[in-house]
Design a protein around this motif. Sequence first.
Motif, PDB file in Angstrom:
ATOM      1  N   ALA A   1      43.892  35.975  47.250  1.00 50.42           N
ATOM      2  CA  ALA A   1      42.556  35.897  46.652  1.00 50.42           C
ATOM      3  C   ALA A   1      41.786  37.197  46.865  1.00 50.42           C
ATOM      4  N   GLY A   2      41.984  37.821  48.035  1.00 51.47           N
ATOM      5  CA  GLY A   2      41.291  39.084  48.297  1.00 51.47           C
ATOM      6  C   GLY A   2      41.725  40.184  47.355  1.00 51.47           C
ATOM      7  N   SER A   3      43.026  40.274  47.085  1.00 49.82           N
ATOM      8  CA  SER A   3      43.510  41.294  46.142  1.00 49.82           C
ATOM      9  C   SER A   3      42.990  41.031  44.734  1.00 49.82           C
ATOM     10  N   LEU A   4      42.919  39.756  44.341  1.00 52.26           N
ATOM     11  CA  LEU A   4      42.370  39.419  43.025  1.00 52.26           C
ATOM     12  C   LEU A   4      40.903  39.833  42.938  1.00 52.26           C
ATOM     13  N   TRP A   5      40.149  39.574  43.981  1.00 55.89           N
ATOM     14  CA  TRP A   5      38.742  39.949  44.022  1.00 55.89           C
ATOM     15  C   TRP A   5      38.576  41.476  43.919  1.00 55.89           C
ATOM     16  N   LEU A   6      39.407  42.225  44.624  1.00 57.21           N
ATOM     17  CA  LEU A   6      39.304  43.685  44.595  1.00 57.21           C
ATOM     18  C   LEU A   6      39.630  44.241  43.213  1.00 57.21           C
ATOM     19  N   LEU A   7      40.598  43.648  42.543  1.00 52.37           N
ATOM     20  CA  LEU A   7      40.914  44.081  41.178  1.00 52.37           C
ATOM     21  C   LEU A   7      39.764  43.756  40.231  1.00 52.37           C
ATOM     22  N   PHE A   8      39.145  42.602  40.429  1.00 54.50           N
ATOM     23  CA  PHE A   8      37.989  42.227  39.607  1.00 54.50           C
ATOM     24  C   PHE A   8      36.853  43.231  39.791  1.00 54.50           C
ATOM     25  N   VAL A   9      36.569  43.589  41.039  1.00 53.75           N
ATOM     26  CA  VAL A   9      35.516  44.571  41.313  1.00 53.75           C
ATOM     27  C   VAL A   9      35.874  45.919  40.692  1.00 53.75           C
ATOM     28  N   THR A  10      37.139  46.293  40.761  1.00 54.37           N
ATOM     29  CA  THR A  10      37.576  47.557  40.165  1.00 54.37           C
ATOM     30  C   THR A  10      37.321  47.568  38.660  1.00 54.37           C
ATOM     31  N   GLY A  11      37.673  46.469  37.991  1.00 53.81           N
ATOM     32  CA  GLY A  11      37.444  46.387  36.557  1.00 53.81           C
ATOM     33  C   GLY A  11      35.979  46.507  36.190  1.00 53.81           C
TER      34      GLY A  11
END
Length: 520
Positions: free
Chosen positions: A391-401
């Motif tokens: 979930a943390g990696s998904l969140w970081l990718l979302f923030v990156t986008g």
Amino acid sequence: MSATAGTRLLVRQFARRDRIIAPAWLLVMAVLCLVSAAATPGLYDTDAARVRAAEALNDSPAIVALYGPILDVHSIGELAMTKMTVLYAVIAAILFVVLVRRHTRVEEESGRTELVGGTAVGRDAPLTAAVAESVVVAIALGLLVVVANIAGGLDPAGSVAFGCVWFGTGLVATGIAAVCVQLSASARTCAAAAAGVLGVLFMMRAVGDASGATWLSWLSPLGWNTQARAWSGTRWWVLALYPLLAVALVAVARWLRGRRDLGAGLVAARPGPATGSPRLSDAVSLSLRVHGAAIVAWTAAVAVLGLLFGFIAPGLDDLLDSGSAQELIDRLGGEMLAAVLSVVAIVVTCFGISVVSHAGSDETGGRTEEVLATATSRARWLAASLVVALAGSLWLLFVTGITLWVGYATAGGPSPGDLVTAAIGWSPAVWVVIGLAAVLLALRGSWAVFGWVWPALFLTLTLIGELVGFPGWLTGLSPYSHVPTMPAQPWQWAPEIGLTAIAALLLAAAWLRFRERDIG
């Protein structure tokens, strides 16, 4: 008994423990230098083309802040090593922070240093051995970079000077880590302090280079990387600054080491509450509490990264005025934004690997047994770490986008498409790599640290494989090679579903193995 007695034995032990992570890290950095050195002459085959590219880079304050200025616009070596000079040097510096912290503060925190100290090993031997090993690794890094640059066709004298710059960066990073591990009894706090120092030094250089305040760049060792002018009119005297600063930092570290107790830090730890919060009774909540500070720091880092790359992406069009340059970008992702996302995805993977690796260190340190002695089951304990990692990696990718889109829109670029979806589309590939790390954890807790090999391996296969002519089946082993490179390509469900299924199978295999083996 001498305070440094047993140093040689500890160096041999440290080298054996790092026999995978250090060579893998060095190999990746050397290959990146080789590819950059070999590819650049083909992209800009005339002096006029090189001058236009260098001037376009220097005309963008954001690019100068990120990579540093090109002091000689006619130098092919300086153009080829633009990203390597400062930005990738910071990535190389992280290795030395990892090594010093691993063999000093982490060992003290686990109690193993006290156990070793009961033998014929002196008080200062662990720190001395960690510094000695890091110096050897820095020498190896410098030599590999020299060989890679010469093999890539760059000037031998400049290659030697550039190798010395990276060698010096490793020495300074070693000194910074040696000082920071004296500050706190927590290995995580020490790592955050070292990262903070490197971040401040990078920002000082970035502000100095972008604003023209050269004096500010000179205050940062990372600014010396550019000011040494490795590729034209080398200032050899600048290269002497690195070892001088490193020696001073190590001397300070040894002095601080003598002023604290074993297992303690110079900053006294504050006692926690007498009773724990009821919210920490759940394994997932506990894992979130443990990794909360890291999640916040990673969120801030990827947000800044997204804004920076989004802001400079529209200005890179001037660099792609040759067919060969556009062909290179096409092979790396079709468009600059897609290429950026492919790199960020590998960076975000490191967060997930760090969570899984921390779970392994909890097991080897005996903390897992304490948790399992409560009502927490094995499945819940493993699931807690994996949920935070995934979930943390998904969140970081979302923030990156989000931040990539904001930076791109702020710079006035044309509509880039749905960058949030493009960023999230990399999550299944990231989950596959986390799943592979989880399998290592499930096999044996001490093997979790080898999970760092996966992103290094896949980085080599994905970003470098096609440039050096790897066969398709070999580059296809990397999960990152199968992700649709939005926004250059349309969304494709088949690879996303396939990668998600592979990740699920790996996680299921890890869970089945973990519930059956002995803990510790």
